[in-house]
Design an enzyme around this catalytic site. Structure first.
Site, PDB file in Angstrom:
ATOM      1  N   CYS A  82      -6.482 -54.189  55.584  1.00 43.88           N
ATOM      2  CA  CYS A  82      -6.040 -54.531  56.934  1.00 43.88           C
ATOM      3  C   CYS A  82      -7.250 -54.663  57.861  1.00 43.88           C
ATOM      4  O   CYS A  82      -8.120 -55.480  57.617  1.00 43.88           O
ATOM      5  CB  CYS A  82      -5.003 -53.527  57.434  1.00 43.88           C
ATOM      6  SG  CYS A  82      -4.150 -54.055  58.940  1.00 43.88           S
ATOM      7  N   HIS A 192      -1.062 -54.792  53.251  1.00 38.11           N
ATOM      8  CA  HIS A 192      -1.068 -53.355  52.951  1.00 38.11           C
ATOM      9  C   HIS A 192      -0.579 -53.127  51.516  1.00 38.11           C
ATOM     10  O   HIS A 192       0.627 -53.110  51.277  1.00 38.11           O
ATOM     11  CB  HIS A 192      -0.151 -52.608  53.923  1.00 38.11           C
ATOM     12  CG  HIS A 192      -0.689 -52.522  55.308  1.00 38.11           C
ATOM     13  ND1 HIS A 192      -1.474 -51.480  55.732  1.00 38.11           N
ATOM     14  CD2 HIS A 192      -0.553 -53.354  56.368  1.00 38.11           C
ATOM     15  CE1 HIS A 192      -1.802 -51.659  56.993  1.00 38.11           C
ATOM     16  NE2 HIS A 192      -1.259 -52.798  57.406  1.00 38.11           N
ATOM     17  N   GLU A 194      -0.461 -50.413  49.921  1.00 34.65           N
ATOM     18  CA  GLU A 194       0.279 -49.141  49.856  1.00 34.65           C
ATOM     19  C   GLU A 194       1.722 -49.292  50.326  1.00 34.65           C
ATOM     20  O   GLU A 194       2.545 -48.406  50.095  1.00 34.65           O
ATOM     21  CB  GLU A 194      -0.448 -48.068  50.667  1.00 34.65           C
ATOM     22  CG  GLU A 194      -0.309 -48.144  52.168  1.00 34.65           C
ATOM     23  CD  GLU A 194      -1.190 -49.167  52.855  1.00 34.65           C
ATOM     24  OE1 GLU A 194      -1.184 -49.185  54.108  1.00 34.65           O
ATOM     25  OE2 GLU A 194      -1.883 -49.955  52.165  1.00 34.65           O
TER      26      GLU A 194
END
Length: 212
Positions: A82, A192, A194
């Protein structure tokens, strides 16, 4: 056992990144740190973050982490996420600030007035949600991830590399923008991982195994 440092410069909740990496790297040491010495000692480094670019650059320097980031990006497997991707470039239009200048290029804002979908409808900024990531070519971090796989994005700015060979993937949202970059031991993504379900976890697992 591999040691993985997640750099904490006070911008964003890093626990989700740590938990995702711990999930794909059992038996490895994964830690969040703002200590430059621990970053220097780690075998792999993850550089995430969220927030406004002026705040991120200020906080990075306030914690004395700039030299550690520069050294890590020059010497070991390094994953930017990011705004951690955006900070690698030379300049950001967000706040008109200088960044780390590890990679040549700038960070631009989506042109709000021109943001149109294929059907002519207006696209909102920030770009938020799932979108396709089209790979620029083979790379170890794309292993086992289909071209055009969907990842999760939240951003109003994107990187524009000076040399398109840096681009490891592109995504369409009103404009076609670079959503991943790669050079030597550096890989960095706008999305992202995750928060990107199985594909994101696969990318993180690939990073743990990566030997650039």
């Amino acid at each position: 056992m591999t040691t993985v440092a997640i750099i904490d410069y006070g911008m964003g909740n890093l626990r989700s990144v740590a938990k995702a990496i711990e999930h794909v790297a059992p038996g490895h040491e994964v830690f969040i740190t703002s200590d430059p010495a621990r970053v220097a000692a780690a075998e792999r480094v993850v550089f995430p973050g969220q927030g406004a670019m002026p705040d991120c650059m200020r906080e990075l320097d306030a914690r004395g982490l700039r030299p550690a980031v520069l050294d890590a990006a020059a010497s070991k497997p390094f994953l930017g996420i990011c705004i951690g991707q955006q900070m690698l470039f030379e300049h950001s239009a967000e706040g008109d600030v200088s960044c780390l200048a590890i990679l040549a290029g700038e960070v631009l804002r989506f042109p709000d007035a021109q943001m149109r979908a294929a059907d002519g409808s207006h696209l909102k900024v920030p770009h938020m949600g799932w979108n396709e990531v089209w790979q620029g070519g083979a790379h170890p971090l794309w292993d086992g991830i289909a071209d055009g796989e969907r990842f999760y994005f939240v951003h109003s700015y994107f990187v524009a590399p000076a040399d398109d060979s840096l681009s490891a993937a592109k995504t369409d949202y009103g404009v076609r923008f670079t959503s991943a970059v790669a050079r030597a031991n550096i890989f960095a993504v706008q999305f992202h991982p995750e928060k990107s379900a199985a594909a994101g976890l696969r990318l993180l697992a690939n990073f743990i195994r990566w030997q650039p």
